[in-house]
Design a protein around this motif. Structure first.
Motif, PDB file in Angstrom:
ATOM      1  N   LEU A   1      -6.503   2.123  -1.517  1.00  0.00           N
ATOM      2  CA  LEU A   1      -5.440   1.906  -0.546  1.00  0.00           C
ATOM      3  C   LEU A   1      -4.063   2.171  -1.151  1.00  0.00           C
ATOM      4  O   LEU A   1      -3.055   1.854  -0.548  1.00  0.00           O
ATOM      5  CB  LEU A   1      -5.499   0.474  -0.007  1.00  0.00           C
ATOM      6  CG  LEU A   1      -6.753   0.158   0.816  1.00  0.00           C
ATOM      7  CD1 LEU A   1      -6.828  -1.325   1.122  1.00  0.00           C
ATOM      8  CD2 LEU A   1      -6.760   0.967   2.116  1.00  0.00           C
TER       9      LEU A   1
ATOM     10  N   GLN B   1       0.844  -1.201   0.000  1.00  0.00           N
ATOM     11  CA  GLN B   1       0.000   0.000   0.000  1.00  0.00           C
ATOM     12  C   GLN B   1       0.874   1.243   0.000  1.00  0.00           C
ATOM     13  O   GLN B   1       1.878   1.299   0.685  1.00  0.00           O
ATOM     14  CB  GLN B   1      -0.906  -0.002   1.234  1.00  0.00           C
ATOM     15  CG  GLN B   1      -1.788  -1.238   1.282  1.00  0.00           C
ATOM     16  CD  GLN B   1      -2.704  -1.246   2.477  1.00  0.00           C
ATOM     17  OE1 GLN B   1      -2.703  -0.310   3.283  1.00  0.00           O
ATOM     18  NE2 GLN B   1      -3.478  -2.300   2.596  1.00  0.00           N
TER      19      GLN B   1
ATOM     20  N   LEU C   1      -0.119   4.844   0.812  1.00  0.00           N
ATOM     21  CA  LEU C   1      -1.263   5.681   1.177  1.00  0.00           C
ATOM     22  C   LEU C   1      -1.084   7.138   0.736  1.00  0.00           C
ATOM     23  O   LEU C   1      -2.020   7.918   0.770  1.00  0.00           O
ATOM     24  CB  LEU C   1      -1.509   5.606   2.680  1.00  0.00           C
ATOM     25  CG  LEU C   1      -1.975   4.211   3.131  1.00  0.00           C
ATOM     26  CD1 LEU C   1      -2.006   4.108   4.627  1.00  0.00           C
ATOM     27  CD2 LEU C   1      -3.331   3.873   2.534  1.00  0.00           C
TER      28      LEU C   1
ATOM     29  N   THR D   1      -3.008   7.316  -3.388  1.00  0.00           N
ATOM     30  CA  THR D   1      -4.257   6.571  -3.589  1.00  0.00           C
ATOM     31  C   THR D   1      -5.023   7.143  -4.773  1.00  0.00           C
ATOM     32  O   THR D   1      -4.894   8.324  -5.108  1.00  0.00           O
ATOM     33  CB  THR D   1      -5.159   6.654  -2.344  1.00  0.00           C
ATOM     34  OG1 THR D   1      -5.440   8.022  -2.096  1.00  0.00           O
ATOM     35  CG2 THR D   1      -4.496   6.017  -1.143  1.00  0.00           C
TER      36      THR D   1
END
Lengths: 625, 294
Positions: free
Chosen positions: B74, B48, B50, B53
């Motif tokens: 995510l 991921q 963040l 996104t």
């Protein structure tokens, strides 16, 4: 004035990049009121001529030269090859009518006879009010009884012979100038064939119609036609009056055709066969000189380079052969039929009054419909080395009897014994008794040979099943031996059925049955799908097998001449019952049962002077049909 | 291996059929991508980011070259997830179609060969089976058995064997009346030998064709099941899971839905093209019809 004159008619096809002449320089002519027979084996191109007329050549095939001059009653001469398609369509079905080979498929099963006939008459311009009367009249002319009720029936409710009569009535309804009949009786039984031929000839004479009669059967053509043209590989090899062509042919191929037909009367001699078979389309392209030369018994070096022309040998009699050809007939070998019989020994196979009843289907209430008694009561016994013929028409139960003997079906009554062992009920024990003693040769090699197996694995199929498990080397050796025994060239061993000719497939079929060295073969119509010359090869092979192996044979056939050639004893079956049994010669000389007499009378005799079909017999046949 | 001329000709017809070639190439490429996903994928499918996104694909404004097809809510790489998703899709397609094929073909040949009550029983079972709506049946089965990708495969096999069985049984019945089956009986072949050596090769072209079409169906079923969460674990990347995850944000980031749908579409199209092409190349009736016309 000739009705149809073909001049230099040629058809060629594009095949794998090269042009093949399928029909070469055909010349023929038909007078009004006369019948011209086109005789040839499969692949000779005889059906191609009908397709040229109807302009329904397969794609890739074109008329590459020549003309087809057609003149109807109005005196106008039209070239059917060059004329406009729409004009031709108006002629077809009206001035030029066709009688097809398969009567059942030529009629629409969803429409009544009346609906189809009505449509045809409407096209001919018959007013609606007159059509039913015309229909009844036409159907009466083809000797169909109760035509009023018959027209309301569907084709599948009629027999093949009745359908063919309806089609003949339709063909003659427009009083055409020319009728083309393509193998009109091939799909029918012998007795029906006699009736159909009689009706066709009668109508053709009454209307003075010219007729093109296409057939593979020289004996039938000799009976039906005024003139015969014999085709070989797309060429007319001989043309002349029917009587001369059938009694005293000059071309070696016509002679071979005549010699390959087993006679119905007189002394039997070994059939003279030609090697190989007619060249296929792809082989034609590379063939130089006379197309018949590779198989010709009297060829010389010049035949392989120069193509002969049709030349006149007698008034109205043309032969396409080198002038130098002496045409000497091959010496007829001595009689070899019926070698020593192992009479007195115990029979291998005894069939004791067996019956087979097929129950009808249950309806939704669980009630059984009416069943069929395929075999009612049949008995026979076969001794070692004995050839027994079973003769009957379609629906007589002869194929069911073969299945019962082989254990492919269980009889509903009676007993079957092999060497005294009861094998009536099919089980694994009776299967193994049969396996070593009895083998079957199937009718249609197309269906009987798995297309995915090469020849080697086809002929040695039984070795694959045996628990012992033969090695590959053993199988190869056995396959080689079997090919040699059945007269197949050894290089075929790795071929697949699709790469074999019809005659070769049937030999493979026989070789497979011989693999376990059975003492008795059951052969169901094994030569009926073959050309005469190939048929003769197979018949001779069976005779040789008896001489070499002492093998016995149950030979099922509809062809009396073939049964006479092979079998010492014969049975005649009719509607599931054996109506007559005895020595072949005795039955041919003095048939006892009326059905046997009718059957014998229905086969066209060899002598052209004896009348055929004899009128009184006709009535008996109508009664039994 | 020595091929019969019939097999050679069939092979040649397959290779010259544009549908077979197109479908085969697409599926081949997908298979390569699926197998080589760990080396080809720019990111770990679960990694991921963040800070990045809902990025759009790289060719749109705001896209980044690190994430060629953009990212999801995510910040996971869509391209990598599609590649790993292909593994699940093709795994299910191959295993489920093979299973349904084996079960259906086996029962079909047994039914056609033995006939009588065996055939009656199998035919009635097919009829009852086919009366159930397949999606409902699949949902019930999965609820009963529990979720999981192997359960999905089992559900597809249990439901779709009928598709094979019905079609192949009628083909096998045609083969049964050929004389070479009778000849094999007379040659002393056992039941098993006749079924495997004589009947199976004859129905094989049809089996291959149906397999291809069944694989397309399996891809769809797996996508539906993973969409509703009855297939793979939520942390495993599958095309259905990706659609499910992206559907809340599909107005802001439509590519999150469009790309996995496109992948499903492409896979199913390829399988169907292949199946249709194989049918045209292998079906003896169609092939013969053309040969006669020629």
């Amino acid at each position: 004035m000739m009705t149809l004159v073909a001049k230099g008619l040629s058809v060629s096809a594009r095949l794998a990049g090269q042009t093949v002449t399928v029909l070469r320089d055909l010349d023929f002519a038909i007078e009004p009121g006369k019948i011209l027979g086109l005789v040839g084996e499969s692949g000779a191109g005889k059906s191609m001529i009908g397709r040229v007329l109807a302009r329904s050549l397969p794609s890739g095939f074109v008329v590459s030269g020549g003309s087809l001059a057609f003149s109807a009653a109005d005196g106008k001469v039209r070239d059917l090859v060059a004329m406009d398609g729409a004009d031709l369509a108006r002629l077809l079905g009206d001035r030029i009518a066709f009688i097809p080979q398969e009567p059942l498929t030529a009629l629409n099963p969803l429409l009544t006879v009346r609906a189809q006939f009505d449509e045809h008459l409407a096209r001919l311009g018959v007013p609606a009010g007159d059509r039913i009367a015309r229909m009844i009249d036409a159907l009466t002319q083809v000797r169909l009884s109760a035509p009023q009720s018959l027209v309301e029936r569907y084709p599948f409710q009629l027999s093949g012979g009745m359908c063919q009569r309806v089609l003949i009535a339709m063909a003659f309804a427009s009083n055409p100038a020319l009728v083309v009949a393509d193998e009109p009786t091939t799909a029918l039984d012998v007795s029906t064939q006699a009736t159909i031929v009689q009706i066709m000839r009668g109508l053709q004479r009454d209307h003075a119609t010219a007729m093109l009669f296409i057939t593979h059967d020289l004996r039938l053509a000799a009976r039906v036609c005024d003139e015969i043209a014999v085709l070989y590989a797309g060429e007319v090899v001989e043309r002349g009056p029917a009587r001369i062509i059938s009694q005293d042919p000059q071309h070696p191929y016509t002679r071979a055709l005549q010699a390959a037909n087993p006679p119905l009367r007189g002394p039997l001699t070994r059939l003279v066969t030609l090697p190989d078979q007619m060249p296929g389309l792809s082989a034609l392209a590379s063939l130089q000189g006379c197309r018949f030369a590779p198989r010709c018994p009297t060829r010389d070096a010049s035949c392989e380079t120069a193509s002969p022309e049709l030349r006149l040998v007698a008034p109205g009699h043309w032969v396409c052969c080198a002038p130098a050809c002496s045409g000497s007939r091959p010496a007829v070998p001595p009689i070899t039929r019926r070698s020593a019989e192992a009479s007195g020994s115990e029979p291998i196979l005894v069939v004791d009054t067996v019956a087979k009843h097929y129950p009808g289907k249950r309806d939704w209430m669980g009630r059984r419909g009416q069943g069929v008694d395929a075999v009612k009561a049949a008995s026979l016994s076969v001794r070692p080395g004995e050839f027994v013929g079973i003769v009957g028409e379609s629906g007589s139960g002869k194929s069911t009897l073969a299945k019962l003997i082989m254990g492919l079906e269980a009889p509903t009554a009676g007993r079957i014994l092999i060497d005294g062992h009861d094998v009536t009920a099919p089980s694994s024990a009776t299967r193994s008794i049969r396996l070593g003693t009895l083998q079957m040769v199937f009718q249609d090699p197309q269906s009987a040979l798995n297309p995915r197996r090469p020849v080697e694995r086809l002929v040695t199929q039984t070795m694959e099943a045996a628990r012992s498990g033969a090695s590959d080397a053993e199988r190869l050796a056995r396959a080689t031996a079997l090919l040699a025994e059945t007269g197949l060239p050894p290089e075929l061993i790795n071929r697949y059925p699709a790469q074999l000719s019809g005659g070769q497939k049937q030999r493979v079929n026989i070789a497979r049955a011989l693999c376990v060295t059975p003492r008795l073969l059951v052969a169901d119509e094994i030569v009926s799908g073959l050309d005469v010359s190939v048929q003769a090869q197979i018949l001779n092979l069976l005779l040789d097998l008896r001489t070499e192996r002492g093998i016995g044979l149950v030979f099922i056939s509809h062809d009396l001449a073939v049964v006479r050639y092979l079998c010492t004893r014969m049975l005649v079956m009719h509607q599931g019952v054996v109506v007559e049994e005895g020595e072949t010669d005795a039955i041919f000389a003095r048939p006892q049962h009326p059905y046997t007499r009718a059957l014998l009378a229905a086969a066209p005799p060899d002598e052209l002077d004896s009348p055929w079909p004899p009128a009184p017999v006709q009535e008996t046949l109508d009664a039994t049909a | 291996m020595r091929l019969s001329p019939r097999a050679k000709a069939a092979w040649r017809r397959c290779l010259t059929n544009p549908r077979v070639v197109t479908g085969g190439v697409i599926i081949g490429l997908m298979a390569v991508v699926a197998v080589l996903a760990p080396w080809l994928a720019p990111h770990d499918p679960q990694e991921q980011d963040l800070l990045a996104t809902l990025l759009p694909p790289m060719w749109l404004a705001g896209g980044e070259a690190r994430f060629p097809f953009g990212t999801d809510t995510l910040g996971r790489c869509i391209a990598s997830r599609l590649m790993y998703g292909a593994r699940i899709a093709l795994y299910v397609a191959v295993v489920a179609a093979t299973g349904a094929m084996i079960l259906g073909t086996l029962l079909a040949i047994v039914a056609a060969y033995f006939g009588g009550w065996v055939d009656w029983l199998i035919s009635r079972a097919i009829e009852v089976w086919m009366a159930f709506p397949p999606v409902v049946l699949a949902l019930i089965l999965l609820v009963g058995m529990g979720a999981g990708v192997n359960k999905v495969i089992l559900a597809i096999i249990v439901i779709d064997w009928t598709r094979f069985c019905r079609v192949i049984r009628s083909e096998a019945l045609v083969v049964m009346v050929r004389d070479y089956i009778a000849a094999a009986k007379l040659a002393g072949f056992s039941h098993r030998q006749i079924m495997l050596k004589e009947m199976l090769p004859a129905v094989l072209p049809l089996v291959i064709t149906m397999m291809s079409i069944e694989m397309g169906i399996a891809v769809i079923v797996e996508a539906i099941m993973s969409f509703v969460g009855l297939s793979v674990e939520p942390d495993v990347p599958a095309w259905g899971v990706m659609i499910a995850d992206a559907r809340q944000t599909m107005h802001q980031a439509p590519w999150g839905v469009v790309l996995p749908v496109g992948a499903i579409f492409l896979a199913v199209l390829a399988f169907n093209l292949l199946g249709d092409g194989l049918r045209r190349a292998l079906d003896t009736r169609l092939v013969l019809g053309r040969a006669e016309a020629a």
